[in-house]
Design a protein around this motif. Sequence first.
Motif, short mmCIF file in Angstrom:
data_model
loop_
_atom_site.label_atom_id
_atom_site.label_comp_id
_atom_site.label_asym_id
_atom_site.label_seq_id
_atom_site.Cartn_x
_atom_site.Cartn_y
_atom_site.Cartn_z
N MET A 1 10.32 4.45 -1.64
CA MET A 1 9.58 3.23 -1.29
C MET A 1 8.18 3.59 -0.79
O MET A 1 8.00 4.63 -0.18
CB MET A 1 10.29 2.54 -0.13
CG MET A 1 11.20 1.44 -0.52
SD MET A 1 11.88 0.78 1.02
CE MET A 1 13.21 -0.12 0.30
N THR A 2 7.24 2.66 -0.96
CA THR A 2 5.91 2.90 -0.40
C THR A 2 5.95 2.68 1.12
O THR A 2 6.84 1.99 1.63
CB THR A 2 4.89 1.91 -0.99
OG1 THR A 2 5.39 0.60 -0.77
CG2 THR A 2 4.68 2.13 -2.47
N ASP A 3 4.99 3.27 1.80
CA ASP A 3 4.90 3.06 3.26
C ASP A 3 4.74 1.57 3.57
O ASP A 3 5.28 1.07 4.55
CB ASP A 3 3.69 3.83 3.82
CG ASP A 3 3.97 5.33 3.93
OD1 ASP A 3 5.10 5.75 3.60
OD2 ASP A 3 3.07 6.07 4.34
N GLY A 4 3.97 0.88 2.71
CA GLY A 4 3.73 -0.55 2.93
C GLY A 4 5.02 -1.36 2.91
O GLY A 4 5.20 -2.29 3.67
N GLU A 5 5.94 -1.00 2.01
CA GLU A 5 7.19 -1.76 1.90
C GLU A 5 8.08 -1.51 3.11
O GLU A 5 8.73 -2.44 3.61
CB GLU A 5 7.92 -1.40 0.60
CG GLU A 5 9.14 -2.29 0.40
CD GLU A 5 9.75 -2.22 -0.99
OE1 GLU A 5 9.31 -1.41 -1.82
OE2 GLU A 5 10.70 -2.99 -1.23
N ILE A 6 8.10 -0.27 3.60
CA ILE A 6 8.90 0.02 4.81
C ILE A 6 8.31 -0.73 6.00
O ILE A 6 9.03 -1.33 6.79
CB ILE A 6 8.96 1.54 5.06
CG1 ILE A 6 9.76 2.18 3.92
CG2 ILE A 6 9.59 1.85 6.41
CD1 ILE A 6 9.93 3.66 4.01
N ILE B 1 0.85 -1.19 0.00
CA ILE B 1 0.00 0.00 0.00
C ILE B 1 0.89 1.24 0.00
O ILE B 1 1.99 1.23 0.53
CB ILE B 1 -0.98 0.03 1.20
CG1 ILE B 1 -0.24 -0.13 2.53
CG2 ILE B 1 -2.01 -1.05 1.06
CD1 ILE B 1 -1.12 0.11 3.73
N ALA B 2 0.38 2.30 -0.62
CA ALA B 2 1.22 3.49 -0.82
C ALA B 2 1.41 4.28 0.47
O ALA B 2 2.50 4.75 0.76
CB ALA B 2 0.61 4.36 -1.90
N THR B 3 0.33 4.44 1.22
CA THR B 3 0.42 5.34 2.38
C THR B 3 -0.05 4.67 3.66
O THR B 3 -0.80 3.70 3.65
CB THR B 3 -0.42 6.61 2.14
OG1 THR B 3 -1.73 6.20 1.76
CG2 THR B 3 0.17 7.50 1.07
N ASN B 4 0.41 5.25 4.74
CA ASN B 4 0.10 4.80 6.10
C ASN B 4 -1.41 4.67 6.31
O ASN B 4 -2.14 5.63 6.10
CB ASN B 4 0.66 5.86 7.05
CG ASN B 4 0.98 5.30 8.41
OD1 ASN B 4 0.20 4.53 8.94
ND2 ASN B 4 2.11 5.69 8.96
#
Length: 217
Positions: A159-164, A102-105
């Motif tokens: 990086m997307t938030d999901g990947e972090i 997912i892109a964002t928190n």
Amino acid sequence: MRNFLYLLLIFIACCAAVVGIAGLRGHLSRKPPIEVFPDMDRQLKLRPQKPDAFFANGLSSQLPPPGTVARSRPIQTVNGAVYRFEDSPVNTGRVPGTTNFIATNPLPVTLKLLQRGRGRFDIYCSPCHGRLGDGNGVVKKIGDMPAVADLHDPRIVQMTDGEIFNTITHGKNTMGAYGPMVPVPERWAIVAYLRALQLSWLGTTNDLSPRQQAALK
Ligand code: HEC
């Protein structure tokens, strides 16, 4: 010729004996199969919902001990409840039913969340990545940890938030997993704070007010 006939008879007798004892493939039988290696097929066990002398109260099925926490119980966070075992983006960092991040928190980014994230980042991440996130943590000085990632690297900024979130949960290469010690909402708090850290390094003089820009010149 006669020898051959004897041989054939013996062979047929052997086949009949094997089939008689072992049965045909796919053959149904009420008798237990011949076991060459029984492995652990038969062992002492309790049958559910049956009387049994093993426990003092004489029942095989026991109630959970007092204080047991149900998997379905939500974790209360500053932003409401998170259900830990649900297959939702909050828990996985991924779009449900896909492997895409997912892109964002998914948690609302509030001052409280950022403050929580800062505390958790300083505890769990700064030893390696440094309090600035630049990869100059204390392990670089006293330890022997090669190549700790600089979190301001454009690749990681993009990086997307999901990947972090996924990296914190499961680790990456030489970085260990922090999922087991950092609960889900705090991982998202760290992601939010890391974004703030990264943003703080991306500022330019154009972000200053015209008066401040003039003062600088
Ligand atoms: C024990 C040291 C250590 C700690 C603690 C640590 N990291 Fe890392 N981290 C690393 C190392 C080493 C790498 C580089 C891994 C690699 O790609 O070889 C890394 C890489 C990363 C990356 C980049 C992953 C990628 O895809 O390249 C991110 C993002 C990251 N860490 C975030 C965090 C966050 C957030 C925390 C705190 C929860 C944290 N790390 C805690 C050692 C650590």
